[in-house]
Design a protein around this motif. Structure first.
Motif, short mmCIF file in Angstrom:
data_model
loop_
_atom_site.label_atom_id
_atom_site.label_comp_id
_atom_site.label_asym_id
_atom_site.label_seq_id
_atom_site.Cartn_x
_atom_site.Cartn_y
_atom_site.Cartn_z
N THR A 214 0.83 -1.20 0.00
CA THR A 214 0.00 0.00 0.00
C THR A 214 0.86 1.25 0.00
OG1 THR A 214 -1.73 -1.17 1.21
CG2 THR A 214 -1.82 1.22 1.23
N GLY A 215 1.89 1.27 0.84
CA GLY A 215 2.76 2.44 0.92
C GLY A 215 3.49 2.71 -0.39
N VAL A 216 3.99 1.66 -1.04
CA VAL A 216 4.70 1.84 -2.31
C VAL A 216 3.75 2.37 -3.39
CG1 VAL A 216 5.82 0.58 -4.19
CG2 VAL A 216 6.48 0.13 -1.82
N LEU A 218 0.99 4.14 -2.99
CA LEU A 218 0.64 5.54 -2.72
C LEU A 218 1.82 6.47 -3.02
CD1 LEU A 218 -1.43 5.18 0.58
CD2 LEU A 218 -2.25 5.37 -1.78
N ALA A 219 3.05 6.03 -2.73
CA ALA A 219 4.22 6.85 -3.03
C ALA A 219 4.40 7.02 -4.53
CB ALA A 219 5.47 6.21 -2.41
N ILE A 220 4.21 5.94 -5.30
CA ILE A 220 4.30 6.03 -6.76
C ILE A 220 3.22 6.96 -7.30
CG2 ILE A 220 4.09 4.73 -8.90
CD1 ILE A 220 5.31 2.35 -7.47
N LEU A 222 1.81 9.53 -5.75
CA LEU A 222 2.19 10.91 -5.46
C LEU A 222 3.30 11.39 -6.40
CD1 LEU A 222 2.19 10.86 -1.55
CD2 LEU A 222 0.58 12.06 -3.04
N TYR A 223 4.24 10.52 -6.71
CA TYR A 223 5.33 10.89 -7.63
C TYR A 223 4.78 11.27 -9.01
CZ TYR A 223 9.30 10.34 -10.77
OH TYR A 223 10.25 10.54 -11.75
N SER A 241 -1.13 7.62 -11.95
CA SER A 241 -1.24 7.94 -10.53
C SER A 241 -2.62 7.57 -9.99
CB SER A 241 -0.97 9.43 -10.30
OG SER A 241 -1.98 10.23 -10.89
N CYS A 244 -2.62 3.87 -9.37
CA CYS A 244 -1.88 3.52 -8.15
C CYS A 244 -2.69 3.83 -6.90
CB CYS A 244 -0.55 4.27 -8.12
SG CYS A 244 0.65 3.71 -9.35
N GLY A 248 -3.98 0.95 -4.41
CA GLY A 248 -3.50 1.07 -3.03
C GLY A 248 -4.64 1.14 -2.02
#
Length: 370
Positions: A214-216, A218-220, A222-223, A241, A244, A248
């Protein structure tokens, strides 16, 4: 030399034992070493009866009230009952299994609850003393739709105390009700006995993988949102995005993390989590079609297909937002509101009651059958 080495390695590896299966409502694990042989999935023939409420007391005469066997994993609308009647998807039922357990060196045994559709509880009783070893619930078992309360619960893994100097016999009882799910009810994933320490470790690993995934995602997401803000004409980054974020969010909701954290414990939180899970479904389709349209610069009929997908997803989103997710089931052909009540802790819940404190006298058993 290589062939000889492979032959020696193959001879050195001890063949894995075949796990026992339940037969006629009994599974014999008395000679099973959970530390050496691994976990055992409790598949096979469980005692079963549709429209049976076995109650919360010690089931002293359980063999008399169960009418047939069900092969677990099991859903009760998938096959006719013994009398040939096909039960409807909605309703309630009870499952039972007698398990002969081995001596446990660590004094405790792990139990993975499996999965049930949709609400209910599980109890594990010591057959010799009538002691309640473990009880957990998922929502509230209900005989009618109006009795239902929506809640999380039913931890994925739990363990309970056992004496290490003798073989135990336990009786596992599942009471399951399904009034609000489109699919049929039942014990659709078999529970598992395992070594307590290894089971806890595996649970933490699964939670860590889910949280990390989930964290990966959400980070992708946001990127690529940041990339889109820098290059507004790059719609590929925007749709990727969105994909993702949607995946997530679904991983967070479907992995049980919110339930385990205590968030989705009462009706409002559960309904919100379920609504948001359904909300992500159409937008995954929008993100995928939009990504391919932008990446390959598709026009014509492909563009029309994308806009049609957006329109359908928007309509489905409105349905999810404004419909009453908590009352998707029907009783007697009509929808009824689910009353809001706080879920009170079960007064007889005892996860780690030691045998040294003395067993409970078996209460009077009064099952309910309709």
């Amino acid at each position: 030399l290589l062939g000889l080495s492979l032959l020696l390695l193959s001879c050195a590896v001890e063949p894995k034992r075949e796990a026992p299966v339940a037969v006629n409502g009994v599974i014999d694990l008395s000679d099973w070493d959970f530390e050496r042989d691994g976990p055992v999935s409790l598949v096979g023939e469980w005692l079963f009866r549709y429209n049976l409420d076995l109650g919360l007391n010690f089931p002293t005469n359980y063999e008399a009230v169960f009418s047939e066997f069900a092969s677990v994993p099991h859903v009760w609308g998938a096959q006719p009952l013994k009398d040939g009647v096909q039960p409807p998807p909605s309703g309630f039922a009870s499952y039972g299994l007698r398990a002969k357990l081995p001596e446990v060196s660590r004094g405790s045994l792990g139990f993975d609850f499996g999965d049930m559709y949709l609400q209910g509880d599980v109890s594990i009783w010591n057959l010799s003393t009538g002691e309640l070893l473990l009880r957990e619930s998922k929502g509230k078992f209900c005989r009618t739709l109006t009795e239902c309360e929506f809640a999380g619960g039913l931890r994925t893994f739990e363990h309970f105390a056992l004496r290490a100097d003798e073989t135990e016999e336990v009786f596992i009882v599942y009471r399951i009700s399904n009034w609000v799910h489109g699919a049929t009810g039942g014990l659709n994933k078999a529970p598992i006995f395992d070594d307590a320490l290894r089971g806890e470790q595996q649970l933490h690993i699964r939670r860590g993988i889910s949280a990390g995934t989930t964290g990966v995602l959400l980070a992708i997401g946001l990127y690529f949102i940041f990339i889109f803000l820098l290059r507004r004409d790059d719609h590929t980054a925007l749709f990727f995005s969105l994909l993702c974020f949607a995946i997530g969010a679904r991983e967070l909701l479907t992995s049980g993390s919110l339930t385990l954290s205590g968030f989705a414990r009462y009706e409002e939180e559960y309904a919100f989590a379920l609504r948001f899970e359904y909300f992500t479904m159409p937008w995954v389709a929008v993100a995928v079609t939009g990504y391919f349209k932008s990446f390959f610069n598709l026009r014509g009929k492909w563009a029309t297909f994308f806009y049609l997908t957006c329109a359908v997803s928007f309509i489905l989103t409105l349905f999810v937002v404004f419909s009453n997710i908590s009352t998707m089931g029907t009783e007697n052909g009509s929808k009824r509101p689910v009353p809001h009540k706080s879920i009170q802790p079960d007064e007889v819940t005892s996860r780690f009651r030691a045998r040294s404190q003395g067993g409970l006298a078996p209460p009077r058993f009064t099952p309910g059958i309709t």
